[in-house]
Scaffold this active site. Structure first.
Site, mmCIF file in Angstrom:
data_model
loop_
_atom_site.group_PDB
_atom_site.id
_atom_site.type_symbol
_atom_site.label_atom_id
_atom_site.label_comp_id
_atom_site.label_asym_id
_atom_site.label_seq_id
_atom_site.Cartn_x
_atom_site.Cartn_y
_atom_site.Cartn_z
ATOM 1 N N GLU A 64 0.838 -1.202 0.000
ATOM 2 C CA GLU A 64 0.000 0.000 0.000
ATOM 3 C C GLU A 64 0.870 1.248 0.000
ATOM 4 O OE1 GLU A 64 -2.810 0.121 3.246
ATOM 5 O OE2 GLU A 64 -3.847 1.865 2.403
ATOM 6 N N ASN A 69 -12.419 -1.381 -0.816
ATOM 7 C CA ASN A 69 -11.652 -1.875 0.330
ATOM 8 C C ASN A 69 -12.311 -1.375 1.615
ATOM 9 O OD1 ASN A 69 -9.002 -2.790 1.774
ATOM 10 N ND2 ASN A 69 -9.313 -0.674 2.448
ATOM 11 N N GLU A 70 -12.660 -2.270 2.469
ATOM 12 C CA GLU A 70 -13.231 -1.901 3.775
ATOM 13 C C GLU A 70 -14.234 -0.762 3.610
ATOM 14 O OE1 GLU A 70 -10.271 -1.426 6.872
ATOM 15 O OE2 GLU A 70 -9.525 -3.464 6.570
ATOM 16 N N TYR A 117 -7.028 -8.860 11.468
ATOM 17 C CA TYR A 117 -5.683 -8.598 12.007
ATOM 18 C C TYR A 117 -5.509 -9.245 13.381
ATOM 19 C CZ TYR A 117 -4.548 -5.331 8.266
ATOM 20 O OH TYR A 117 -4.256 -4.785 7.038
ATOM 21 N N GLU A 173 -6.309 -9.106 3.695
ATOM 22 C CA GLU A 173 -5.486 -8.359 4.664
ATOM 23 C C GLU A 173 -5.471 -9.142 5.964
ATOM 24 O OE1 GLU A 173 -6.048 -4.168 5.389
ATOM 25 O OE2 GLU A 173 -6.499 -3.804 3.268
ATOM 26 N N GLN A 221 2.072 -6.038 5.714
ATOM 27 C CA GLN A 221 2.237 -5.731 4.317
ATOM 28 C C GLN A 221 3.635 -6.157 3.870
ATOM 29 O OE1 GLN A 221 1.037 -1.751 3.186
ATOM 30 N NE2 GLN A 221 -0.862 -1.873 4.351
HETATM 31 O O1 AHR Z 1 -3.029 -2.428 6.283
HETATM 32 C C1 AHR Z 1 -3.320 -1.197 6.856
HETATM 33 C C2 AHR Z 1 -4.786 -0.839 6.736
HETATM 34 O O2 AHR Z 1 -5.559 -1.741 7.453
HETATM 35 C C3 AHR Z 1 -5.388 -0.873 5.367
HETATM 36 O O3 AHR Z 1 -5.141 0.274 4.629
HETATM 37 C C4 AHR Z 1 -6.837 -1.005 5.649
HETATM 38 O O4 AHR Z 1 -7.539 -1.668 4.624
HETATM 39 C C5 AHR Z 1 -6.884 -1.771 6.954
HETATM 40 O O5 AHR Z 1 -7.727 -1.216 7.862
#
Ligand code: AHR
Length: 528
Positions: A54, A201-202, A278, A334, A383
């Protein structure tokens, strides 16, 4: 305080000699693995090992792009050391340009003469200047140098359907449309190949805070008009569109997207739904340090990462209700460990150190994904460089490969292999009131008939002896191991090889493979 398992002397020689058990005097728990190789499972899609890059902090600028005039060795501005490292782990695809950044990205800013590119603020990530030096052609060049497919995310949050349609036409038109001619004038007459297209995205959060119903209506338009016009991309190679789904426990989007897909009319389709999840060891507000921690933060990190199993199971259950034939793929596009930013760094840059804890987290997640390979056909760790749970850290001309990188490198043989059914008693690893499975294992067979085992000893105090009965196994088994003295052992620019794989002795007798694993270790075994 950091808990140490091995003496420093052993750590110093890890890189140079086959790993040999240092725990002969310690009671060693036994783990028997039953492998039913006759029962072939799904193919482990290589895209499970995908990356995410990103425009965030130094993820692109510094991590990938240094510019053609840089003294750092590069090819057309893309740093050669990073490309070489990524080629070695056979990166199947790279997701770009975000993340949250994708829903603010306007592709026209990043094409045409470099000196004329529009500077903007990167409002998602610290309001720093986004010079757009790394745009469409540079990303496609980067993916080509790495040998990876591309996973583009179009701007659903603040862009228009027409803007996305134009980007796809610019990239893929194989006839002389105005946009194809502009692409040719910018140096690429041949149409590009776009394998994956993220439809936003999100969008429940940074991508426009849309209700599921609003998103679904927008998504359908983007799915229709973001056309891939490269006629060479048909059948197996056709572009796959990925709608936004689940956010770490919130199932509204997945439910709405799948309901819409079930009721869809002929004019639109999608091929996958995403899941973002995450690993947060503590809370969003105070996630915990990425280095300089002890067993408590390790245990919390492992406990947090194991939630992935439940997230995938829950999202799969929703998808199964609407799509029992498993036509749509689940893309965990992600995931990874999200810790507090390094002290002194720009908090918006999400810079963290990468330790042996990250290696165990990477291995456990990859094992979960492989076990769900019938539905999970792609994932992108967050990432690739310098951001969150990165493969690679850079500092000017210097580059260091992280423990997570080494897990990806060790797991290359699983790309495209066939999952083999395996059962084992994981036992327990306990720290204070946290009780977790002590070990993890996955078995798979590659195209040449070799059996591969990935073994993880999560326990930071007790070694384990694994035994696997493999019909027809002879004396030919080899292994590699990643281990380290402390839960937060890591590689630094000054000590870039403190944590790296070593060869591992494996015993084979009468079809039984025996592997001794020290605490806190990840191993990959090849059995012929
Ligand atoms: O990876 C960092 C961020 O986490 C991304 O930009 C977003 O999609 C997520 O919330």
């Amino acid at each position: 305080m950091t808990r140490r398992h091995l003496g420093c002397a052993i750590a110093a020689v890890l890189a140079f000699v086959p790993w040999a058990p240092a725990f002969a005097q310690t009671e060693r728990a036994a783990v028997g693995i039953e492998i039913d190789a006759a029962q072939a499972g799904p193919t482990i899609n290589p895209n499970i090992f995908g990356q995410f890059a990103e425009h965030l902090g130094t993820g692109i600028y510094g991590g990938v792009w240094v510019g053609p005039d840089s003294p750092i060795p590069n090819v057309r501005g893309i740093r050669s050391d990073v490309v070489q490292a990524l080629r070695a782990i056979k990166v199947p695809n790279v997701r770009w340009p975000g993340g949250c950044f994708a829903d603010e990205y306007h592709w026209r800013d990043g094409v045409g003469p470099a000196s004329e590119r529009r500077h903007r603020l990167n409002a998602s990530w610290g309001n720093v200047i986004e010079p757009n030096s790394f745009g469409t052609h540079e990303f496609m060049d980067f993916a080509d140098q790495v040998g990876a497919e591309v996973f583009l995310s179009v701007n659903v949050g603040s862009g228009t359907v027409q803007e996305a349609a134009d980007w796809l036409e610019y990239l893929t038109a194989d006839q002389p449309t105005a946009l194809a001619q502009e692409r040719a004038a910018n140096g690429h007459p041949e149409p590009y190949r776009i394998k994956y297209l993220g439809l936003g995205n999100e969008n429940w959060g940074c991508g426009g805070a849309m209700s599921p119903e609003h998103y679904v209506e927008a998504m359908k338009q983007f799915a229709i008009y973001s056309r891939n016009l490269n006629r060479a991309q048909t059948g197996e190679t056709a572009m796959q569109r990925v709608a936004v789904g689940w956010d770490s426990g919130d199932e509204d989007y997945t439910e709405a997207v799948m309901q819409a897909w079930k009721d869809k009319v002929w004019s639109w389709n999608i091929e996958g739904v995403s899941l973002h999840g995450y690993t947060i060891p503590n809370s969003w507000e105070a996630k915990g340090p990425s280095v300089g921690f002890g067993e408590d933060e390790y245990a919390k990190g492992i406990r947090a990462t194991l939630k992935m199993e439940g997230w995938i199971t829950a999202q799969t259950a929703i998808m199964d209700r609407y799509d029992p034939e498993k036509k749509l793929a689940l893309f965990v596009d992600e995931w990874g460990l999200w810790a507090d930013p390094m002290p002194g760094s720009n908090p918006a840059f999400l810079q963290q150190q990468n330790t042996m804890r990250d290696a165990v987290i990477a291995a456990l997640n990859l094992n979960i994904f492989m076990r769900h390979a019938d539905r999970v056909r792609g994932t992108n760790i967050a990432q690739m460089a310098n951001v969150l749970q990165a493969m690679i850290l850079t500092d000017g001309p210097r580059m260091v490969l992280t423990p997570t990188y080494h897990v990806y490198e060790m797991y290359v043989p699983f790309q495209g292999a066939t999952l083999a059914a395996s059962t084992f008693d994981a036992g327990n690893y306990t720290f204070e009131d946290i009780s977790l499975p002590g070990v993890d294992a996955v078995a798979a067979r590659d195209g040449e008939g070799r059996l591969w085992l990935s073994l993880v000893n999560v326990d930071v105090r007790s070694p384990r002896t694994f035994t696997a009965r493999v019909a027809g196994a002879d004396a030919s088994a080899v292994g590699r191991i990643l281990t380290a003295p402390a839960v937060d052992s890591h590689n630094s620019f000054d000590r870039p090889t403190d944590v790296q794989p070593a060869s591992l002795a494996v015993r084979v007798l009468n079809g039984e493979v025996t592997i001794d694993l020290p605490p806190l270790s990840v191993a990959v075994i090849q059995v012929r």
